[in-house]
Design an enzyme around this catalytic site. Structure first.
Site, PDB file in Angstrom:
ATOM      1  N   SER A  37       0.826  -1.203   0.000  1.00 12.20           N
ATOM      2  CA  SER A  37       0.000   0.000   0.000  1.00 12.20           C
ATOM      3  C   SER A  37       0.860   1.254   0.000  1.00 12.20           C
ATOM      4  O   SER A  37       1.971   1.270   0.556  1.00 12.20           O
ATOM      5  CB  SER A  37      -0.894  -0.004   1.245  1.00 12.20           C
ATOM      6  OG  SER A  37      -1.481   1.256   1.465  1.00 12.20           O
TER       7      SER A  37
ATOM      8  N   TYR B  33      -2.246  -0.252  10.145  1.00 12.98           N
ATOM      9  CA  TYR B  33      -2.439  -0.822   8.813  1.00 12.98           C
ATOM     10  C   TYR B  33      -1.155  -0.690   7.998  1.00 12.98           C
ATOM     11  O   TYR B  33      -0.684  -1.662   7.400  1.00 12.98           O
ATOM     12  CB  TYR B  33      -3.584  -0.107   8.111  1.00 12.98           C
ATOM     13  CG  TYR B  33      -3.710  -0.465   6.644  1.00 12.98           C
ATOM     14  CD1 TYR B  33      -4.228  -1.697   6.258  1.00 12.98           C
ATOM     15  CD2 TYR B  33      -3.328   0.431   5.647  1.00 12.98           C
ATOM     16  CE1 TYR B  33      -4.345  -2.034   4.916  1.00 12.98           C
ATOM     17  CE2 TYR B  33      -3.442   0.102   4.309  1.00 12.98           C
ATOM     18  CZ  TYR B  33      -3.948  -1.131   3.945  1.00 12.98           C
ATOM     19  OH  TYR B  33      -4.058  -1.456   2.620  1.00 12.98           O
TER      20      TYR B  33
END
Length: 336
Positions: A128, A153
């Site tokens: 990501s 995350y």
């Protein structure tokens, strides 16, 4: 016919990737746990789109179930794996960190073990843009260090990259990590800004605009992402003979390991993104301007030179087209 595994197949990106691979004539086994992070009916509706493909098989299961995943790999002997299954959402991770460790770290470990024990020829996995964290040097380059994540995350995504490198080094497992930049498009997730804004505007409700709309995102259309995954599958990484341990390049290695950015290379301010959405819907949004949220980064901007050099393609779909296609899908799916 070779068989590929796609994890997270009922998810947003997983759905589009599986669709692309099936249309290319691949045999796909799709794995998903169908958790309730968001509406399971939407996930099931995505899966229903695969029913017409005779080369698709769905399996429900948990990635962190060691025995089940090991058995799956042993029985099916996948040629390649596209690992997209993960607990998504930066903001949700602020309050629920253990969910991300269980899903993203332990879940990735079982996939890595399955790949190395059954001699999978190439593992592609989702990372990501959030791994760039507090880095403000733009555009974000795969050669930049990513040591300052701003959310759990992001930390789990950085961890999966490090785990993949260790397996590439120890077991000669070819791995490619794809850092996706703000994916959007039809069949998108209800927790993402485009979906939430569209629903609120059509329902006559106010939208929450964080950092008063002054953040930028490199919005990347999901069909472009699916194209990248399909093209990268056959580009199996090898050891970089030019890699220098005195000046290590984080994007390559002396192991068969690679990191690539997947972005549109065109950061768009959130206020402009909302304007495009208003034009597509034909309704002005009522806005609630708010400060930035914990875990959010101000701007994202992908440098994709390595991606272009590898496959001769990078995402270019303009937001005007991508947002319009999302709105058309939303109106049709929800009949509004």
């Amino acid at each position: 016919m070779e068989t590929l595994l796609v994890t997270g197949v009922a998810g947003f990106i997983g759905f589009h990737v599986a669709q692309r691979l099936l249309r290319a004539g691949k045999r796909v086994v799709g794995l998903d746990n169908l958790n309730e992070y968001y509406d399971v009916r939407l996930k099931n509706a995505r899966l229903c789109q695969r029913d017409e493909h005779k080369n698709f098989e769905f399996m429900r299961g948990e990635l962190n179930d060691r025995e089940a995943i090991a058995s799956l790999f042993k029985e099916r002997r996948f040629c390649k794996v596209v690992h997209l299954g993960a607990q998504a959402g930066v903001r949700y991770s602020v309050e629920n960190p253990f969910v991300y460790v269980d899903s993203n770290i332990l879940g990735t470990l079982t996939v890595l073990e399955g790949c190395r024990n059954t001699e999978v020829s190439h593992l592609i996995y989702a990372s990501s843009s959030s791994v760039y964290g507090s880095n403000t040097s733009q555009p974000f380059s795969v050669r930049d260090p990513v040591d300052h994540p701003l959310s759990i995350y992001a930390a789990t995504k950085k961890s999966t990259e490090m785990m993949a490198h260790a397996y590439s080094h120890l077991y000669n497992l070819p791995t490619t990590g794809l850092r996706f930049f703000t994916a959007y498009g039809p069949w998108g997730r209800p927790d993402m800004a485009l979906f939430k804004f569209t629903k609120a505007i059509l329902d006559g409700e106010t939208i929450d605009v964080y950092n008063e709309g002054r953040m930028k995102r490199d919005f990347t259309y999901v069909d472009d992402i699916a194209t990248v995954v399909e093209m990268v599958l056959d580009k199996i990484p090898t050891r970089d003979s030019a890699w220098n341990s005195d000046r290590p390049d984080p994007s390559t290695s002396s192991a068969p390991f690679r990191i690539l950015n997947v972005g549109n290379q065109k950061p768009t301010e959130l206020t402009r993104f909302i304007e495009v959405l208003e034009d597509a819907i034909g309704i002005q949004a009522k806005k609630n301007m708010l400060p930035i949220q914990p875990g959010d980064v101000l701007d994202t901007f992908a440098e994709v030179d390595s991606l272009k050099a590898l496959i001769g393609f990078c995402p270019t779909t303009p937001i005007e087209l991508g947002v319009q296609r999302f709105v058309e899908w939303y109106r049709e799916y929800y009949r509004v």
